[in-house]
Enzyme design. Structure first.
Site, PDB file in Angstrom:
ATOM      1  N   GLU A 147     -42.135  -6.758   3.868  1.00 47.17           N
ATOM      2  CA  GLU A 147     -41.342  -5.552   3.637  1.00 47.17           C
ATOM      3  C   GLU A 147     -40.298  -5.420   4.741  1.00 47.17           C
ATOM      4  OE1 GLU A 147     -41.635  -3.223   0.970  1.00 47.17           O
ATOM      5  OE2 GLU A 147     -39.726  -3.009   1.998  1.00 47.17           O
ATOM      6  N   LEU A 149     -38.197  -2.503   4.960  1.00 49.02           N
ATOM      7  CA  LEU A 149     -37.611  -1.158   4.929  1.00 49.02           C
ATOM      8  C   LEU A 149     -37.618  -0.487   6.294  1.00 49.02           C
ATOM      9  CD1 LEU A 149     -40.135   1.059   4.987  1.00 49.02           C
ATOM     10  CD2 LEU A 149     -40.367   0.259   2.645  1.00 49.02           C
ATOM     11  N   ARG A 150     -36.644   0.401   6.476  1.00 49.66           N
ATOM     12  CA  ARG A 150     -36.550   1.175   7.714  1.00 49.66           C
ATOM     13  C   ARG A 150     -37.040   2.582   7.463  1.00 49.66           C
ATOM     14  NH1 ARG A 150     -30.312   0.094   8.217  1.00 49.66           N
ATOM     15  NH2 ARG A 150     -30.717  -0.011   5.987  1.00 49.66           N
ATOM     16  N   ASN A 204     -37.940  -9.130  12.895  1.00 49.38           N
ATOM     17  CA  ASN A 204     -38.290  -8.028  13.795  1.00 49.38           C
ATOM     18  C   ASN A 204     -38.264  -8.446  15.263  1.00 49.38           C
ATOM     19  OD1 ASN A 204     -38.455  -6.215  11.783  1.00 49.38           O
ATOM     20  ND2 ASN A 204     -40.617  -5.737  12.022  1.00 49.38           N
ATOM     21  N   GLY A 253     -37.883   1.674  19.844  1.00 47.68           N
ATOM     22  CA  GLY A 253     -39.277   2.107  19.771  1.00 47.68           C
ATOM     23  C   GLY A 253     -39.740   1.957  18.333  1.00 47.68           C
ATOM     24  N   CYS A 256     -42.815  -0.724  14.593  1.00 47.68           N
ATOM     25  CA  CYS A 256     -42.657  -2.137  14.214  1.00 47.68           C
ATOM     26  C   CYS A 256     -42.133  -3.033  15.327  1.00 47.68           C
ATOM     27  CB  CYS A 256     -41.744  -2.234  13.009  1.00 47.68           C
ATOM     28  SG  CYS A 256     -42.336  -1.255  11.643  1.00 47.68           S
ATOM     29  N   LYS A 317     -36.761   7.748  16.074  1.00 46.19           N
ATOM     30  CA  LYS A 317     -35.384   7.702  15.568  1.00 46.19           C
ATOM     31  C   LYS A 317     -35.196   8.877  14.627  1.00 46.19           C
ATOM     32  CE  LYS A 317     -35.788   4.804  11.513  1.00 46.19           C
ATOM     33  NZ  LYS A 317     -35.334   3.615  10.851  1.00 46.19           N
TER      34      LYS A 317
HETATM   35  C1  UGA Z   1     -37.601  -1.827  11.563  1.00 45.78           C
HETATM   36  C2  UGA Z   1     -36.633  -2.789  10.858  1.00 45.78           C
HETATM   37  O1  UGA Z   1     -35.289  -2.348  11.012  1.00 45.78           O
HETATM   38  C3  UGA Z   1     -36.965  -2.907   9.377  1.00 45.78           C
HETATM   39  O2  UGA Z   1     -36.132  -3.881   8.768  1.00 45.78           O
HETATM   40  C4  UGA Z   1     -38.427  -3.323   9.222  1.00 45.78           C
HETATM   41  O3  UGA Z   1     -38.816  -3.405   7.874  1.00 45.78           O
HETATM   42  C5  UGA Z   1     -39.310  -2.296   9.921  1.00 45.78           C
HETATM   43  O4  UGA Z   1     -38.942  -2.240  11.319  1.00 45.78           O
HETATM   44  C6  UGA Z   1     -40.748  -2.741   9.758  1.00 45.78           C
HETATM   45  O5  UGA Z   1     -41.105  -3.822  10.232  1.00 45.78           O
HETATM   46  O6  UGA Z   1     -41.503  -2.067   9.040  1.00 45.78           O
HETATM   47  P1  UGA Z   1     -37.791   0.836  11.799  1.00 45.78           P
HETATM   48  O7  UGA Z   1     -38.863   0.567  12.781  1.00 45.78           O
HETATM   49  O8  UGA Z   1     -38.012   1.849  10.739  1.00 45.78           O
HETATM   50  O9  UGA Z   1     -37.375  -0.523  11.029  1.00 45.78           O
HETATM   51  O10 UGA Z   1     -36.529   1.348  12.627  1.00 45.78           O
HETATM   52  P2  UGA Z   1     -35.084   0.786  13.021  1.00 45.78           P
HETATM   53  O11 UGA Z   1     -34.047   1.546  12.319  1.00 45.78           O
HETATM   54  O12 UGA Z   1     -35.016  -0.665  12.919  1.00 45.78           O
HETATM   55  O13 UGA Z   1     -35.017   1.227  14.566  1.00 45.78           O
HETATM   56  C7  UGA Z   1     -35.970   0.721  15.513  1.00 45.78           C
HETATM   57  C8  UGA Z   1     -35.604   1.172  16.902  1.00 45.78           C
HETATM   58  O14 UGA Z   1     -34.438   0.520  17.369  1.00 45.78           O
HETATM   59  C9  UGA Z   1     -35.315   2.669  17.020  1.00 45.78           C
HETATM   60  O15 UGA Z   1     -35.958   3.176  18.160  1.00 45.78           O
HETATM   61  C10 UGA Z   1     -33.802   2.736  17.164  1.00 45.78           C
HETATM   62  O16 UGA Z   1     -33.377   3.867  17.870  1.00 45.78           O
HETATM   63  C11 UGA Z   1     -33.535   1.454  17.940  1.00 45.78           C
HETATM   64  N1  UGA Z   1     -32.158   0.946  17.802  1.00 45.78           N
HETATM   65  C12 UGA Z   1     -31.682   0.555  16.595  1.00 45.78           C
HETATM   66  C13 UGA Z   1     -31.347   0.833  18.937  1.00 45.78           C
HETATM   67  O17 UGA Z   1     -31.764   1.176  20.058  1.00 45.78           O
HETATM   68  N2  UGA Z   1     -30.076   0.331  18.798  1.00 45.78           N
HETATM   69  C14 UGA Z   1     -29.591  -0.063  17.593  1.00 45.78           C
HETATM   70  O18 UGA Z   1     -28.423  -0.514  17.555  1.00 45.78           O
HETATM   71  C15 UGA Z   1     -30.410   0.062  16.472  1.00 45.78           C
END
Ligand code: UGA
Length: 426
Positions: A147, A149-150, A204, A253, A256, A317
């Site tokens: 999967e 998804l975010r 990831n 954070g 995942c 987030k």
């Molecule tokens: C992440 C992946 O983006 C998904 O593709 C994956 O399916 C999911 O993990 C999973 O394995 O289930 P998610 O954990 O929901 O999704 O959140 P993200 O939007 O990826 O953000 C993760 C962290 O990175 C957040 O803390 C966000 O603030 C940080 N981030 C993101 C940054 O610090 N800089 C960025 O440019 C982007």
């Protein structure tokens, strides 16, 4: 198609809702009785935009919840395992996956396909199949469809995947899974279960690597007087690099990235490979908290003791109440340890946060939380905080100091209003 989903957590529930939305009959089995009774009443135990409506649309029509494994599984052609794989000393804990496998083995229909959606190390399918074969009366195959998804955009991502990865041993299984995913857009990658699982871990790992790279460039920008946003835009516009996930700030954070980075480092080590790049990614992310705390201290004239500091945003987030590995936690803990009087606010995560942080005062309204504050620390970039009325904020705060952990504010505008502004690398 008749489907079953094991686990009504984040991935499980979204998977069930999406396949119900696509016209399949889906039964979800979940061991937590309260979760099942809530879902049967149309209530979801976490915040995620859009899920509630789809749940109500399909509930008791082609979407059912139960805690009885055989009720969920016995008619299903495809069963999705969507249970958690937490990290234990860096290693992915597969006990929930194996327990789910054992529980469904007895009720499997002849030639059922068991799809592991949980993030698991390559090789798991074989050991899972071995354990299940000891109990199963009918033949089955274990495949993998990871999967991607975010959180906060789960429904959109699940309905508009950039790619669908199908890891299966047999052509029959991959054909059936292709047919099930046919209504969804996105490129297809058909491969072995091991490759599918590594695709998930590598994805990831790569995204956190981009984030840590962005944060390292930001540290240089701070020293050289460059603006990280201009720099990374200029870098990311090269299509080979891409602008996404090159956002500097306080680091990543969530449930995942930290877990999967740790698991891939551990997996590599177990197979004799020192994944230096990934270790540096994780270390850079840890260090980003200290870097940001230093900025807060500097902006408070070298000492935060007894100062009122307001933290905006608690969840890892925006658009989620999820507090797992939220960057707010170490920041708040460190500020409290240094003697600051910390106030916090978040649009949806306060009740989840209450069990995790205790040394703070909770506020619903950001303006109330900022009244009399000597510094504002933006941790989670919720829309509400992006659209703050800074003229009002200026009047409410005791000292007009803004620490922008996600680089969402316009420095020039804030400085014009009389704020002291510090971002990360700008
Ligand atoms: C992440 C992946 O983006 C998904 O593709 C994956 O399916 C999911 O993990 C999973 O394995 O289930 P998610 O954990 O929901 O999704 O959140 P993200 O939007 O990826 O953000 C993760 C962290 O990175 C957040 O803390 C966000 O603030 C940080 N981030 C993101 C940054 O610090 N800089 C960025 O440019 C982007």
């Amino acid at each position: 198609m008749e489907l079953a989903v094991v686990g009504a957590g984040y991935v499980g529930l979204v998977t069930a809702l999406v396949f119900a939305q696509l016209g399949n009959k889906v039964r979800v089995v979940e061991i937590r009785a309260k979760r099942v009774s809530d879902l049967k009443a149309g209530k979801i135990h976490f915040y995620e935009p859009g899920l509630g409506e789809i749940l109500l649309r399909h509930l008791d029509k082609n979407l059912f919840f139960t805690n009885d494994y055989s009720e969920a599984v016995s008619k299903a052609e495809v069963i999705f395992i969507c249970v958690g794989t937490p990290t234990r000393q860096g290693r992915a804990d597969l006990s929930f996956v194996y327990a789910a496998g054992r529980s469904i083995a007895l009720s499997l229909k002849e030639r059922a396909i068991v799809v592991v959606k949980s993030t698991v190390p390559p090789g798991t399918n074989r050991s899972l199949a071995k354990k299940m074969k000891k109990l199963a009366k009918n033949s089955f195959e274990v495949a993998s469809v990871p999967e991607f998804l975010r959180e906060g955009r789960a429904l959109w991502d699940a309905l508009h995947p950039m790619r669908v990865v199908i890891g299966a041993e047999s052509k029959t299984a991959s054909k059936k899974l292709l047919a099930l995913h046919r209504p969804l857009p996105g490129k297809r990658v058909i491969c072995s279960p091991e490759s599918a699982q590594l695709i998930k871990y590598a994805s990831n790992a790569f995204l956190p690597m981009k984030i840590s790279f962005a944060n390292s460039i930001a540290a240089l920008c701070d020293r050289l007087g460059a603006d990280v946003e201009d720099v990374l835009k200029g870098v990311g516009l090269d299509k080979r690099i891409g602008v996404d996930f090159l956002g500097a700030g306080i680091g990543y954070g969530g449930s995942c990235f930290p877990k999967d980075v740790a698991a891939l480092i551990h997996l590599s080590q177990r197979h004799g490979h020192n994944f230096r790049l990934l270790k540096a990614t994780a270390k850079t992310n840890e260090a980003q908290i200290d870097y940001f705390i230093k900025k807060i201290i500097e902006s408070c004239q070298g000492d935060v003791k007894e100062k009122i500091i307001t933290v905006l945003g608690l969840s890892f987030k925006p658009e989620t109440s999820d507090m797992r590995e939220a960057r707010s936690i170490p920041i708040i803990n460190e500020l409290s340890r240094l003697g600051a009087r910390v106030r916090v606010t978040d649009p949806v995560a306060i009740s989840e946060a209450k069990g995790l942080i205790s040394t703070v005062e909770f506020f619903k309204d950001p303006y109330e939380a900022l009244t009399g504050a000597e510094a504002m620390v933006l941790v989670t970039e919720w829309k509400d905080y992006q659209m703050l009325d800074f003229k009002r904020v200026k009047m409410l705060m005791k000292e007009p100091v803004v620490l922008d952990g996600r680089n969402i504010y316009n420095r020039k505008q804030l400085e014009k209003l009389g704020f002291v502004y510090k971002g990360v690398g700008k």
